[in-house]
Scaffold this motif. Structure first.
Motif, mmCIF file in Angstrom:
data_model
loop_
_atom_site.group_PDB
_atom_site.id
_atom_site.type_symbol
_atom_site.label_atom_id
_atom_site.label_comp_id
_atom_site.label_asym_id
_atom_site.label_seq_id
_atom_site.Cartn_x
_atom_site.Cartn_y
_atom_site.Cartn_z
ATOM 1 N N ASP A 103 42.391 55.150 51.002
ATOM 2 C CA ASP A 103 41.507 53.976 50.994
ATOM 3 C C ASP A 103 42.320 52.687 51.096
ATOM 4 O O ASP A 103 41.921 51.750 51.798
ATOM 5 N N LEU A 104 43.432 52.641 50.405
ATOM 6 C CA LEU A 104 44.285 51.444 50.444
ATOM 7 C C LEU A 104 44.858 51.226 51.835
ATOM 8 O O LEU A 104 44.821 50.115 52.376
ATOM 9 N N GLU A 106 43.885 52.150 54.666
ATOM 10 C CA GLU A 106 42.898 51.854 55.710
ATOM 11 C C GLU A 106 42.167 50.531 55.472
ATOM 12 O O GLU A 106 41.369 50.108 56.302
ATOM 13 N N ASP A 107 42.454 49.876 54.344
ATOM 14 C CA ASP A 107 41.789 48.623 53.998
ATOM 15 C C ASP A 107 42.440 47.469 54.760
ATOM 16 O O ASP A 107 43.569 47.073 54.462
ATOM 17 N N LYS A 108 41.703 46.924 55.722
ATOM 18 C CA LYS A 108 42.262 45.869 56.585
ATOM 19 C C LYS A 108 42.471 44.555 55.822
ATOM 20 O O LYS A 108 43.220 43.687 56.270
ATOM 21 N N ASP A 109 41.799 44.391 54.691
ATOM 22 C CA ASP A 109 42.025 43.190 53.882
ATOM 23 C C ASP A 109 43.357 43.290 53.141
ATOM 24 O O ASP A 109 44.101 42.318 53.027
ATOM 25 N N SER A 110 43.667 44.486 52.618
ATOM 26 C CA SER A 110 44.923 44.684 51.892
ATOM 27 C C SER A 110 46.109 44.758 52.850
ATOM 28 O O SER A 110 47.183 44.224 52.574
ATOM 29 N N SER A 142 45.052 60.312 58.593
ATOM 30 C CA SER A 142 44.540 58.966 58.839
ATOM 31 C C SER A 142 45.494 58.248 59.801
ATOM 32 O O SER A 142 46.702 58.464 59.775
#
Length: 226
Positions: A103-104, A106-110, A142
């Protein structure tokens, strides 16, 4: 008259480093958890002191012992003030840790698209105790984890070396071994130095190689490629 803003330096691009650390009960034996705690503190202080001209090292730590927990969200290393010591406790929920890291990553904000290729480090001294297969495969498959540089460290004699070996993707050293606390520290020093040098290189987006330096341990006591 030329505009000054044309000469403003490009902002450093993030270089994400994610540590997945086994903190299960068996890590309490033989000084393993103490070595891990010291090594991570040393890594943070080293990363914090690096120049940020080209790449800015960001660090996240996910532990799995009893439960999988994000101990440090992805943070610029120079902004990390303090991190508490980890306690060795419980089983080895690797699958839950893989879900958190997937999840981390793939998080485009992080991790924005302008970030450099991430580095993921998995260290463990045992076999997973949860139903990890789907989560482990989902992480490795991923898109961003496939592009990431991945290192795995097997600690002691009871780790799942097949699993850890399939995680690492360094061609020369897909799996590294630490037989004692001193070798845990040496592995983390090598990762720290390699990431630091990589962040200053001309091509920080190339796959990263792990570099070892000869230090206080005699080479013939080590089972780590030099």
């Amino acid at each position: 008259m030329m505009e000054l803003n044309k000469f403003v330096a490009n902002k450093a691009r993030p270089l994400p480093v994610i540590v997945m650390a086994d903190t299960s009960g068996s890590m309490s034996i033989d000084g393993k958890i103490d070595a891990l705690n010291r090594s991570i503190k040393d890594m943070i202080s080293s990363f914090a002191s690096e120049s940020r001209l080209r790449a800015e090292i960001h660090l996240s730590i996910v532990t799995f012992g009893g439960e999988a927990v994000t101990r440090l969200p992805l943070t610029p290393a120079h902004q990390i003030e303090q991190i508490e010591n980890f306690t060795a406790l419980g089983g080895t929920p690797l699958g839950a840790a893989c879900t958190i890291v997937k999840d981390l990553i793939e998080d485009k904000d992080s991790i924005p698209s302008r970030a450099y290729r991430p580095v993921i480090i998995l260290v463990s001294d045992g076999y997973p105790t949860d139903d990890y297969v789907k989560a482990f495969d989902a992480l490795l498959n991923s898109e961003r984890a496939q592009k990431a540089t991945r290192f795995a460290l097997s600690i002691g004699n009871d780790a799942d070396n097949t699993l850890l070996g399939s995680f690492g993707n360094d061609v020369e050293a897909p799996l590294l071994f630490a037989h004692n606390a001193a070798e845990i520290a040496r592995f983390f020093r090598a990762v720290t130095m390699s990431v630091a040098n990589h962040s200053k290189s001309q091509k920080p987006n190339e796959p990263m190689k792990l570099e070892f330096v000869n230090d206080e341990l005699p080479d013939d006591d080590l089972d780590i490629p030099l």
